[in-house]
Design a protein around this motif. Structure first.
Motif, short mmCIF file in Angstrom:
data_model
loop_
_atom_site.label_atom_id
_atom_site.label_comp_id
_atom_site.label_asym_id
_atom_site.label_seq_id
_atom_site.Cartn_x
_atom_site.Cartn_y
_atom_site.Cartn_z
N GLN A 1 -16.80 24.26 10.63
CA GLN A 1 -17.03 25.60 10.09
C GLN A 1 -15.94 26.01 9.11
OE1 GLN A 1 -17.55 28.15 13.51
NE2 GLN A 1 -19.24 26.91 14.31
N MET A 2 -14.70 25.69 9.45
CA MET A 2 -13.58 26.04 8.58
C MET A 2 -13.69 25.30 7.25
SD MET A 2 -9.48 25.88 9.28
CE MET A 2 -9.32 24.11 9.12
N LEU A 3 -13.99 24.01 7.30
CA LEU A 3 -14.07 23.23 6.07
C LEU A 3 -15.27 23.62 5.23
CD1 LEU A 3 -12.93 19.75 7.44
CD2 LEU A 3 -11.76 21.14 5.73
N GLU A 4 -16.37 23.98 5.86
CA GLU A 4 -17.51 24.47 5.09
C GLU A 4 -17.12 25.72 4.30
OE1 GLU A 4 -21.03 25.14 7.45
OE2 GLU A 4 -21.95 23.40 6.49
N ARG A 5 -16.42 26.62 4.97
CA ARG A 5 -16.01 27.88 4.33
C ARG A 5 -15.00 27.62 3.21
NH1 ARG A 5 -14.33 29.81 8.49
NH2 ARG A 5 -12.06 29.60 8.28
N VAL A 6 -14.00 26.80 3.50
CA VAL A 6 -12.94 26.54 2.52
C VAL A 6 -13.49 25.80 1.31
CG1 VAL A 6 -10.80 25.26 2.12
CG2 VAL A 6 -11.08 26.60 4.21
N ARG A 7 -14.32 24.80 1.55
CA ARG A 7 -14.85 24.00 0.45
C ARG A 7 -15.84 24.78 -0.42
NH1 ARG A 7 -17.94 20.05 2.01
NH2 ARG A 7 -17.83 19.01 0.00
N SER A 8 -16.42 25.84 0.14
CA SER A 8 -17.31 26.67 -0.68
C SER A 8 -16.51 27.61 -1.59
CB SER A 8 -18.24 27.50 0.22
OG SER A 8 -17.51 28.48 0.93
N ASN A 9 -15.25 27.82 -1.24
CA ASN A 9 -14.40 28.73 -2.03
C ASN A 9 -13.49 28.01 -3.01
OD1 ASN A 9 -15.39 31.05 -0.74
ND2 ASN A 9 -13.92 30.86 0.93
N TYR A 10 -13.11 26.77 -2.68
CA TYR A 10 -12.16 26.03 -3.50
C TYR A 10 -12.76 24.69 -3.92
CZ TYR A 10 -8.97 29.43 -1.46
OH TYR A 10 -8.37 30.59 -1.05
N SER A 11 -12.43 24.28 -5.12
CA SER A 11 -12.99 23.03 -5.65
C SER A 11 -11.89 22.02 -5.93
CB SER A 11 -13.77 23.31 -6.93
OG SER A 11 -12.89 23.85 -7.92
N ASP A 12 -12.33 20.81 -6.19
CA ASP A 12 -11.43 19.74 -6.66
C ASP A 12 -10.32 19.41 -5.67
OD1 ASP A 12 -12.90 19.63 -9.05
OD2 ASP A 12 -11.69 21.23 -9.92
N ILE A 13 -10.67 19.32 -4.39
CA ILE A 13 -9.70 18.89 -3.39
C ILE A 13 -10.32 17.74 -2.60
CG2 ILE A 13 -8.13 19.60 -1.54
CD1 ILE A 13 -8.50 22.46 -2.42
N PRO A 14 -10.21 16.50 -3.11
CA PRO A 14 -10.84 15.37 -2.45
C PRO A 14 -10.41 15.20 -0.98
CG PRO A 14 -10.12 14.75 -4.64
CD PRO A 14 -9.57 16.12 -4.37
N LEU A 15 -9.17 15.57 -0.68
CA LEU A 15 -8.69 15.39 0.69
C LEU A 15 -9.48 16.26 1.67
CD1 LEU A 15 -6.72 13.93 2.48
CD2 LEU A 15 -5.05 15.74 2.07
N LEU A 16 -9.83 17.48 1.25
CA LEU A 16 -10.64 18.33 2.12
C LEU A 16 -12.05 17.75 2.27
CD1 LEU A 16 -9.66 21.97 1.04
CD2 LEU A 16 -8.82 20.65 2.99
N ASP A 17 -12.57 17.16 1.20
CA ASP A 17 -13.87 16.48 1.29
C ASP A 17 -13.79 15.34 2.30
OD1 ASP A 17 -14.76 18.18 -0.68
OD2 ASP A 17 -14.58 16.70 -2.30
N ALA A 18 -12.68 14.60 2.25
CA ALA A 18 -12.53 13.46 3.16
C ALA A 18 -12.46 13.92 4.61
CB ALA A 18 -11.27 12.67 2.79
N TYR A 19 -11.70 14.98 4.86
CA TYR A 19 -11.61 15.49 6.23
C TYR A 19 -12.96 16.03 6.70
CZ TYR A 19 -6.64 15.04 7.27
OH TYR A 19 -5.40 14.53 7.57
N HIS A 20 -13.70 16.66 5.79
CA HIS A 20 -15.01 17.18 6.18
C HIS A 20 -15.98 16.03 6.46
CE1 HIS A 20 -18.08 20.66 5.52
NE2 HIS A 20 -18.03 20.25 6.77
N GLY A 21 -15.90 14.98 5.65
CA GLY A 21 -16.74 13.81 5.90
C GLY A 21 -16.43 13.18 7.24
N SER A 22 -15.13 13.06 7.54
CA SER A 22 -14.71 12.51 8.83
C SER A 22 -15.20 13.39 9.98
CB SER A 22 -13.18 12.40 8.87
OG SER A 22 -12.74 11.95 10.13
N THR A 23 -15.16 14.71 9.77
CA THR A 23 -15.62 15.65 10.80
C THR A 23 -17.11 15.49 11.05
OG1 THR A 23 -13.90 17.22 10.12
CG2 THR A 23 -15.70 18.09 11.44
N MET A 24 -17.87 15.25 10.00
CA MET A 24 -19.31 15.04 10.17
C MET A 24 -19.58 13.77 10.99
SD MET A 24 -20.80 16.12 6.45
CE MET A 24 -20.75 17.83 5.88
#
Length: 231
Positions: free
Chosen positions: A36-59
């Motif tokens: 939930q946190m990463l969904e919210r953060v990634r909808s507000n901020y762009s161009d942070i591959p590391l957050l994408d990676a953590y969200h992918g791992s979370t999925m």
């Protein structure tokens, strides 16, 4: 979307790392909180591959906790897609590589066919560690080499698996680890350098085919009724 400053991302990253550690250890609430946190953060901020990676791992962790095979498939595929995008955007990011490599290693090869992804990422990480550019402690470094041997073994690359395990045998003094390595090397005795592993239809493909067939079966009476009305 807006860009996030380096000052802002540090506390966010620390929170993500903390929750991710709990999630990996089996805390299902931490998995959901992190998602939930990463969904919210990634909808507000762009161009942070590391957050994408953590969200992918979370999925991938969400998939781990699901019981329905199709739910496992859906979450795993979404997670892998994000992890691939993160590594593609930041191929030198060692944390993104570690997260994707671990996911590829843990997912069943017969279902996902991701051995080559694990090999690519693990090899990258091991080389960085050798050149002093890594961040792993010695035990986690040894674990990577051990797991790389496992990946090679899964796909019949016995010589490469043996090289990984022999290398570890020469490096570690841990008696339990040495015993495990001896057992692994014994498994390879008398086997060819490359062993053919027959390729069968992925169980995931079977699941998809069955799901499609079931849907078509459910729609068939509706289709027949519609045809009768129009004839």
């Amino acid at each position: 979307m807006v860009n996030i400053s380096e000052k802002d991302i540090k506390p966010l990253q620390e929170k993500v790392i903390s929750l991710h550690k709990e999630a990996v250890e089996g805390n299902e609430k931490a998995v959901q909180d992190l998602h939930q946190m990463l969904e919210r953060v990634r909808s507000n901020y762009s161009d942070i591959p590391l957050l994408d990676a953590y969200h992918g791992s979370t999925m991938i962790l969400i998939a781990r906790d699901k019981t329905n095979p199709l739910d496992k498939l859906r979450w795993s595929k979404s997670g892998l897609k994000l992890l691939d995008e993160a590594v593609s955007s930041a191929p030198q990011n060692i944390i993104a590589r570690l997260l994707r490599g671990k996911a590829a290693y843990q997912l069943p090869e017969k279902h996902f066919h991701r051995a080559q992804t694990a090999i690519e990422d693990y090899t990258f990480l091991i080389e960085r560690q050798i050149h002093g550019e890594g961040f792993l402690n010695i035990k986690r470094y040894w674990q990577l080499i051990y797991e790389l041997g496992n990946v090679y073994h899964r796909i019949g690359q016995n010589q490469h698996a043996s090289m990984c395990w022999l290398r570890l045998k020469n490096e570690t003094q841990d008696p339990d680890f040495l015993h495990l390595l001896q057992l692994k090397l014994k498994l390879l005795e008398g086997k060819p350098a490359v062993e053919y592993i027959p390729k069968v239809e992925s169980p995931i493909s079977k699941l998809i085919r069955r799901a499609v067939s079931a849907t078509e079966s459910e729609l068939q009476p509706v289709k027949a009724a519609r045809e009768r009305r129009t004839s």
